[in-house]
Write an enzyme that holds these catalytic residues in place. Structure first.
Site, PDB file in Angstrom:
ATOM      1  N   ILE A  65      -6.391  -2.636  10.357  1.00  0.00           N
ATOM      2  CA  ILE A  65      -6.839  -2.423  11.740  1.00  0.00           C
ATOM      3  C   ILE A  65      -5.660  -2.086  12.649  1.00  0.00           C
ATOM      4  O   ILE A  65      -5.760  -1.223  13.530  1.00  0.00           O
ATOM      5  CB  ILE A  65      -7.556  -3.676  12.265  1.00  0.00           C
ATOM      6  CG1 ILE A  65      -8.810  -3.963  11.438  1.00  0.00           C
ATOM      7  CG2 ILE A  65      -7.934  -3.519  13.744  1.00  0.00           C
ATOM      8  CD1 ILE A  65      -9.401  -5.342  11.682  1.00  0.00           C
ATOM      9  N   GLY A  87      -3.782  -4.623   6.072  1.00  0.00           N
ATOM     10  CA  GLY A  87      -3.908  -3.866   4.838  1.00  0.00           C
ATOM     11  C   GLY A  87      -3.805  -4.657   3.556  1.00  0.00           C
ATOM     12  O   GLY A  87      -4.209  -4.185   2.498  1.00  0.00           O
ATOM     13  N   PHE A  93     -11.427  -3.180   4.795  1.00  0.00           N
ATOM     14  CA  PHE A  93     -10.367  -3.240   5.796  1.00  0.00           C
ATOM     15  C   PHE A  93     -10.063  -4.689   6.152  1.00  0.00           C
ATOM     16  O   PHE A  93     -10.844  -5.612   5.883  1.00  0.00           O
ATOM     17  CB  PHE A  93     -10.748  -2.455   7.057  1.00  0.00           C
ATOM     18  CG  PHE A  93     -11.898  -3.050   7.829  1.00  0.00           C
ATOM     19  CD1 PHE A  93     -11.679  -3.913   8.886  1.00  0.00           C
ATOM     20  CD2 PHE A  93     -13.207  -2.722   7.513  1.00  0.00           C
ATOM     21  CE1 PHE A  93     -12.731  -4.459   9.604  1.00  0.00           C
ATOM     22  CE2 PHE A  93     -14.274  -3.260   8.220  1.00  0.00           C
ATOM     23  CZ  PHE A  93     -14.041  -4.138   9.270  1.00  0.00           C
ATOM     24  N   CYS A  94      -8.881  -4.895   6.744  1.00  0.00           N
ATOM     25  CA  CYS A  94      -8.425  -6.207   7.190  1.00  0.00           C
ATOM     26  C   CYS A  94      -7.420  -5.986   8.308  1.00  0.00           C
ATOM     27  O   CYS A  94      -7.327  -4.888   8.851  1.00  0.00           O
ATOM     28  CB  CYS A  94      -7.833  -6.999   6.024  1.00  0.00           C
ATOM     29  SG  CYS A  94      -6.447  -6.173   5.224  1.00  0.00           S
ATOM     30  N   THR A  95      -6.654  -6.995   8.645  1.00  0.00           N
ATOM     31  CA  THR A  95      -5.740  -6.881   9.786  1.00  0.00           C
ATOM     32  C   THR A  95      -4.629  -5.868   9.540  1.00  0.00           C
ATOM     33  O   THR A  95      -4.423  -4.947  10.326  1.00  0.00           O
ATOM     34  CB  THR A  95      -5.106  -8.251  10.109  1.00  0.00           C
ATOM     35  OG1 THR A  95      -6.141  -9.210  10.287  1.00  0.00           O
ATOM     36  CG2 THR A  95      -4.262  -8.174  11.375  1.00  0.00           C
TER      37      THR A  95
END
Length: 292
Positions: free
Chosen positions: A214, A189, A185-187
């Protein structure tokens, strides 16, 4: 429901062949300036990545124009709202990659890794395993300073300083993740999309990307299984699970994230310094004294 806050903040990306970026760049810039939008748009042969803010109607006009291009007709956008313009200028940049990994074999346009929707991920985390019974491990693909602002509970954090470090780091820890379902996951996508594809390519047999990152998780689910806020690259610095700006700040001098508690320090002078700057200065002074 329309927010009472006037500024619409949008984040979007798409991996797609985009070979006319040089020709398109002035068109993007002219339209954004005409509409009074600010932010950053990255144009690359592998696609587009954008963070923009403006009033509702101009944002909608920009998206209608962009989606008129068949390549971006299905562009998915994440929205949040603010009382003021979060960006100070409008940039349209040409880049080799819309997110730098320095791995030309990673081509999301040719096929994504499996994605897990936020509501499904929450259910997995609630029950402690995926639908096949495998334990779920969350792997944060963001930089260390972003992770420090907030992340999923019990996440794997490799303390990377830039995304191009990820392939080497994940290879070093592959055995630790065997037999588990890994969710990257990241901010928003984009990084976890490349990360998940790379992991598939090097032999991970059960890896997913968190669809929309997220911010989409916050939008669909809220803050369950997440501690802290989410760092964003504009004046707001961080958003809470309600997608509201928090009191977290970023130091203008050293770019460190400064928590509300750290802002009480006498070393925190907005726009000039922070406790992190002071610590770095003390470390330099100590090394100088030791070598004297």
């Amino acid at each position: 429901m329309q927010s009472e806050k006037p500024y619409v903040n949008i984040a979007a990306y798409k991996f797609i062949t985009f070979n006319d970026t040089v020709e398109k760049r002035p068109q993007f810039r002219a339209l954004c300036e005409e509409l009074g939008l600010k932010g950053t748009i990255l144009l690359s042969p592998e696609g587009i990545n954008l963070f923009l803010a403006g009033l509702r109607e101009p944002i909608d006009q920009f998206l209608a124009w962009l989606r008129a291009d068949d390549r971006f007709a299905d562009l998915q956008v994440k929205e949040s709202y603010s009382d003021k313009q979060p960006f100070t200028r409008m940039l349209v940049k040409l880049k080799a990659e819309i997110i730098t990994m320095k791995n030309p074999l990673i081509k999301p346009e040719e096929g994504r890794a499996p994605a897990v929707e936020p509501k499904t991920l929450k259910r997995w985390l609630d029950q402690g395993h995926d639908d096949s019974g495998k334990p779920v491990v969350m792997v944060d693909t963001r930089n260390a300073f972003e992770v420090d602002v907030g992340t999923f509970n019990n996440t794997v954090d490799y303390r990377i300083e830039k995304f191009s470090e990820f392939p080497d780091v994940i290879a070093q820890h592959k055995n630790e993740l065997d037999g588990k379902t890994v969710v990257t996951f990241c901010t928003g996508g984009i990084r976890c999309e490349k990360a998940a594809i790379h992991m598939q390519n090097v032999g991970f047999d059960s890896v997913y990307q968190l669809d929309g990152g997220i911010l989409k998780y916050f939008e669909d689910v809220g803050g369950d299984h997440y501690t802290g806020d989410c760092f964003v690259f504009d004046y707001r610095t961080a958003l809470n699970p309600r997608l509201e700006a928090t009191q977290t700040a970023q130091c203008f001098a050293c770019r460190a994230v400064v928590t509300p508690r750290e802002q009480l320090s006498p070393y925190y002078v907005p726009g000039k310094s922070c406790p992190h700057c002071r610590k770095e200065l003390r470390d330099v002074e100590a090394k100088a004294e030791a070598s004297a």
